[in-house]
Design a protein around this motif. Structure first.
Motif, PDB file in Angstrom:
ATOM      1  N   ARG A 196      69.937   1.847  52.450  1.00 60.85           N
ATOM      2  CA  ARG A 196      69.500   3.017  51.399  1.00 60.85           C
ATOM      3  C   ARG A 196      69.699   2.695  50.178  1.00 60.85           C
ATOM      4  O   ARG A 196      69.111   3.688  49.500  1.00 60.85           O
ATOM      5  N   SER A 254      61.397  10.832  64.644  1.00 57.56           N
ATOM      6  CA  SER A 254      62.525  10.324  64.496  1.00 57.56           C
ATOM      7  C   SER A 254      62.516  10.234  63.066  1.00 57.56           C
ATOM      8  O   SER A 254      61.412  10.272  62.254  1.00 57.56           O
ATOM      9  N   LEU A 271      66.103   0.019  56.972  1.00 56.23           N
ATOM     10  CA  LEU A 271      66.280  -0.119  55.370  1.00 56.23           C
ATOM     11  C   LEU A 271      66.835   0.230  55.250  1.00 56.23           C
ATOM     12  O   LEU A 271      68.384   0.571  54.998  1.00 56.23           O
ATOM     13  N   PRO A 310      59.620   4.430  60.659  1.00 54.58           N
ATOM     14  CA  PRO A 310      58.698   6.159  61.178  1.00 54.58           C
ATOM     15  C   PRO A 310      58.819   7.206  58.828  1.00 54.58           C
ATOM     16  O   PRO A 310      59.241   5.630  58.089  1.00 54.58           O
ATOM     17  N   PRO A 311      58.505   7.872  59.030  1.00 50.95           N
ATOM     18  CA  PRO A 311      58.591   8.333  57.630  1.00 50.95           C
ATOM     19  C   PRO A 311      59.814   8.674  56.830  1.00 50.95           C
ATOM     20  O   PRO A 311      61.286   8.623  57.496  1.00 50.95           O
ATOM     21  N   LEU A 325      64.352   7.557  60.174  1.00 50.74           N
ATOM     22  CA  LEU A 325      64.437   6.159  59.913  1.00 50.74           C
ATOM     23  C   LEU A 325      65.873   5.530  59.874  1.00 50.74           C
ATOM     24  O   LEU A 325      66.179   6.556  58.468  1.00 50.74           O
ATOM     25  N   TYR A 326      66.340   5.115  60.324  1.00 48.35           N
ATOM     26  CA  TYR A 326      68.064   4.602  60.240  1.00 48.35           C
ATOM     27  C   TYR A 326      67.534   4.211  58.358  1.00 48.35           C
ATOM     28  O   TYR A 326      67.137   3.353  58.212  1.00 48.35           O
ATOM     29  N   LEU A 327      68.630   4.119  57.466  1.00 49.86           N
ATOM     30  CA  LEU A 327      69.176   3.811  56.616  1.00 49.86           C
ATOM     31  C   LEU A 327      70.483   2.958  56.348  1.00 49.86           C
ATOM     32  O   LEU A 327      71.841   3.294  57.174  1.00 49.86           O
ATOM     33  N   LEU A 368      56.471   7.072  66.730  1.00 51.70           N
ATOM     34  CA  LEU A 368      58.071   7.184  66.120  1.00 51.70           C
ATOM     35  C   LEU A 368      58.160   8.501  65.485  1.00 51.70           C
ATOM     36  O   LEU A 368      59.682   8.546  64.672  1.00 51.70           O
ATOM     37  N   GLU A 369      56.719   9.282  64.596  1.00 53.94           N
ATOM     38  CA  GLU A 369      56.545   9.441  63.511  1.00 53.94           C
ATOM     39  C   GLU A 369      57.629  10.973  63.137  1.00 53.94           C
ATOM     40  O   GLU A 369      58.040  11.179  62.414  1.00 53.94           O
ATOM     41  N   GLN A 391      72.928   8.794  56.670  1.00 49.77           N
ATOM     42  CA  GLN A 391      71.589   8.939  56.740  1.00 49.77           C
ATOM     43  C   GLN A 391      70.702   9.780  55.554  1.00 49.77           C
ATOM     44  O   GLN A 391      69.322   9.739  56.054  1.00 49.77           O
ATOM     45  N   ASP A 414      50.533   8.139  63.260  1.00 50.87           N
ATOM     46  CA  ASP A 414      50.427   6.667  62.685  1.00 50.87           C
ATOM     47  C   ASP A 414      51.185   5.971  64.131  1.00 50.87           C
ATOM     48  O   ASP A 414      50.992   4.763  64.103  1.00 50.87           O
ATOM     49  N   SER A 415      52.128   7.228  64.436  1.00 49.26           N
ATOM     50  CA  SER A 415      53.148   6.444  65.407  1.00 49.26           C
ATOM     51  C   SER A 415      53.907   7.304  66.467  1.00 49.26           C
ATOM     52  O   SER A 415      53.843   8.309  65.916  1.00 49.26           O
ATOM     53  N   PRO A 447      49.398   1.152  58.587  1.00 53.69           N
ATOM     54  CA  PRO A 447      50.399   2.250  58.811  1.00 53.69           C
ATOM     55  C   PRO A 447      51.804   1.350  59.916  1.00 53.69           C
ATOM     56  O   PRO A 447      51.138   0.363  60.590  1.00 53.69           O
TER      57      PRO A 447
END
Lengths: 179, 548
Positions: B104, A125, B102, B335-336, A127-129, A122-123, B353, A119-120, B330
């Motif tokens: 949390r 890496s 995103l 990212p996922p 995901l920052y929360l 970045l897949e 995280q 998809d990307s 997508p």
């Protein structure tokens, strides 16, 4: 990607948003986002990466390896214009689109068997929360001044569900544009 | 706690999703608002040979606004009634160069909701762009989860009252296809006069959980009960405030009709429903409309219809675009989304995280269904009363507070709570937390009743007085208004004597063996004493007076 550049150049936002308005809006926006997003562009020192060839190389793909040429029908042009809210209903525009499709057809030659779709880049890496706190958003004046029309503190947009030109009108237009 | 590599199985005890019998005779419900052809009626009528009665098929799509401080992908505030465009970040206005980050809390809320609805949590989920042009969605697309949502294959178990007396609790379930995280759109105000649309982006980018349900319902009443249960679950979890009139919970209904055994009919989508009552009405109307249309030889169009709450009808709605092609792709900027289980977190990952599914599960509060069962078991009350207690916001808490503070049996308390308290609240359109009689005050009154200081009839009078003068307290009211139990034998003797003398017919009947008539005399005595007489003594005195 000569083909797609050509299409992009031809894409004009369809009514009711005039082209000029959109362009000047985005220029102002770009100024704002630079100021507030803190995304300092890195200075570009030219260090050559050994993995990237110094000059582009390519091998032409023979026509016989490609799938049959796709012709874009007026109905498809109509649908694409609706979906993308752009208009390109003239000979040149459609030719450009067909060329872009032909260009992309070369991808069919690549053997993708047993390759997981990606998809990307970045897949892998993570995901920052973000913590659930408020740290932006109180800038009504800033965002409203970007709009061409406002009323009190609202953005003003054209009414929704703008009827597209009727089929007969459309064919008349197409005739005029020698399509 | 089992963690499969593909998905986190949240609840192994939950039965495999079952296809619910839509037309079981055991589940027959007599409807107050019954229409002649909708399903929730007495019996499937065989109209002609091999031509069974049509039934409705209902599926719901629910958008639940996540109860969070900030939006799904930006740090602007979530707020229902702020000045227009005052809660809009550059990302919410989709200015170039901005990127989604995103929240949390929204992830945790979706995981928690998924677990509460018996879903399988996907340890890896993906974000997609869904494209459409509408001024309240300035990016031209919505970030959603189409291909691999955060939770799948759940089950919503709900119940509603049915049976001939509408006091039977009927339990049903609906399969939940998926729960996906997505962005809310802004709000449009249409100014038809000036032919323009006013846009407020305060809501744009607020986190939503879209719950897609399988078409396992068959009428408005079922859908209404299911949405009410979902609302209670979300409120118990705190993941959504669930107020439909403020748009925190929005329900679209997919409605079709068919004959059982045949393929499903063409469906319509009913929108614009802003209360549970309207949901039931809109669905029943739409089922009826489609049945009538088909019976007259018409064809149901696949279209979006809006519910008009004034007329109770559904009317065709113009779609946002005639051609629906969302061109899903997508989301390249995200990212996922990965979730973890304790003990399986890769080394070196910052704990801030990491969302641990088992940790979220441990935080699940008591859910409404479990609470009802506990109330029935712990206090020996009827299932339908547990239903009332849990469905009324705050009523179960009130009940439990009273029970803990009084000597009276829970089975006595429940009567006071569901009759006296609830009818007073309903009369004045108040919520439980606005009750003028506090739980402690009711407990005090019930203690006085229990210890024989006041008769049950007089206690009801005291309750109404308490409602008017909450600061007084039951004891003082009883004293002031002389409502205490009358147990002076001499006084009661005189009153009973008077009643016996003025009712010779009844006395004769009793003497002829019709002992039930004694109750009428008892009623007369209570009337004389305004319900204050000690019933045990009165009965004894009357028996003695009439036996000769």
């Amino acid at each position: 990607m000569r083909g797609s550049q050509c299409v992009a150049a031809l894409l004009r936002p369809a009514r009711p948003w005039p082209r000029r308005g959109v362009w000047s809006l985005s220029r102002r926006v770009a100024h704002h986002s630079r100021r507030c997003l803190n995304s300092a562009p890195s200075s570009s020192r030219h260090v050559h990466n050994a993995k990237v060839p110094r000059t582009p190389t390519w091998q032409p793909v023979h026509e016989t390896l490609l799938p049959p040429v796709i012709h874009v029908s007026p109905d498809l042009v109509d649908k694409l214009e609706r979906l993308a809210l752009v208009d390109f209903r003239n000979q040149e525009g459609v030719e450009c689109l067909e060329k872009a499709i032909r260009f992309a057809d070369q991808l069919h030659v690549v053997n993708t068997e047993f390759v997981e779709p990606m998809d990307s880049v970045l897949e892998d890496s993570s995901l920052y929360l973000r913590e659930d706190t408020v740290h932006e958003g109180q800038c009504a004046e800033d965002v409203l001044q970007l709009a061409k029309n406002t009323l009190e503190e609202y953005f003003v947009a054209p009414p929704g569900n703008i009827p597209l030109p009727k089929r007969e009108e459309r064919s008349a237009m197409l005739k005029n544009s020698e399509f | 706690m089992a963690a499969a590599s593909a998905g986190f199985i949240c609840n192994v005890n939950v039965p495999k999703p079952v296809v619910i019998k839509l037309f079981s005779l055991n589940h027959v419900i007599k409807r107050r608002l019954s229409t002649s052809v909708t399903r929730c009626q007495s019996q499937p009528q065989v109209k002609k040979r091999s031509c069974p009665q049509m039934v409705g098929v209902v599926g719901l799509e629910v958008h639940a606004q996540i109860n969070s401080t900030s939006k799904l992908f930006s740090g602007s505030q979530v707020s229902f009634s702020s000045p227009p465009n005052s809660r809009v970040s550059y990302f919410d206005a989709s200015l170039p160069g901005t990127l989604p980050v995103l929240n949390r809390r929204c992830v945790e809320a979706a995981v928690m909701t998924g677990l509460a609805l018996n879903c399988t949590i996907n340890m890896k989920s993906l974000f997609d762009r869904k494209h459409y042009f509408y001024a309240d969605m300035p990016a031209g697309y919505q970030i959603t989860q189409q291909r691999l949502p955060i939770a799948v294959s759940g089950l919503l178990i709900y119940s509603h009252l049915g049976g001939p007396k509408r006091n039977q609790v009927i339990s049903k379930s609906i399969r939940i296809k998926q729960i996906q995280l997505e962005q809310d759109s802004g709000k449009s105000l249409h100014d038809e006069h000036q032919s323009q649309t006013l846009i407020d982006l305060n809501r744009a980018g607020v986190g939503l959980m879209e719950l897609v349900m399988e078409p396992d319902m068959s009428c408005g009443e079922e859908a209404a009960a299911a949405v009410r249960e979902l609302q209670l679950i979300l409120q118990a979890l705190g993941t959504c405030q669930g107020n439909m009139s403020e748009g925190q919970l929005r329900v679209d209904a997919n409605v079709s009709v068919h004959r059982p055994g045949e393929p499903l009919g063409v469906r319509t989508e009913v929108k614009n429903i802003n209360s549970i009552r309207h949901l039931a009405r809109a669905i029943d109307h739409e089922i009826q409309r489609q049945m009538e249309l088909l019976e007259q030889g018409g064809v149901v169009q696949n279209e979006t219809r809006a519910f008009d709450q004034k007329t109770g009808l559904t009317i065709p709605m113009r779609d946002k675009e005639g051609l629906q092609d969302y061109r899903f792709m997508p989301e390249p900027n995200l990212p996922p989304l990965l979730l973890y289980v304790s003990g399986r977190v890769p080394a070196g990952l910052d704990p801030s995280q990491v969302v641990l599914v088992d940790r979220v599960k441990a935080l699940l509060p008591e859910l409404p269904g479990v609470r009802r069962e506990r109330l029935v078991e712990e206090y020996g009350i009827l299932p339908e009363h547990s239903y009332t207690l849990v469905n009324e916001d705050g009523l179960a808490d009130y009940f439990e507070t009273v029970v803990k503070a009084t000597k009276a049996e829970p089975r006595k308390v429940i009567g006071w709570v569901v009759k006296e308290l609830l009818s007073n609240l309903n009369q004045q359109n108040l919520k439980v937390n606005q009750s003028l009689v506090a739980a402690r005050a009711l407990a005090e009154l019930l203690d006085l009743l229990e210890t024989g200081h006041v008769s049950s009839t007089a206690a009801k009078v005291v309750f109404q007085e308490l409602w008017k003068n909450p600061e007084k307290g039951a004891e003082k009211i009883i004293q002031e208004q002389n409502l205490g139990l009358m147990s002076d034998a001499a006084t009661l003797q005189i009153i009973c004597q008077k009643v016996v003398e003025s009712h010779p017919e009844e006395v004769k009947a009793i003497q002829n063996g019709n002992h039930k008539v004694l109750n009428k005399l008892m009623g007369q005595v209570q009337k004389e004493t305004k319900g204050r007489a000690d019933p045990v003594q009165v009965r004894a005195i009357l028996q003695e007076l009439t036996s000769s």
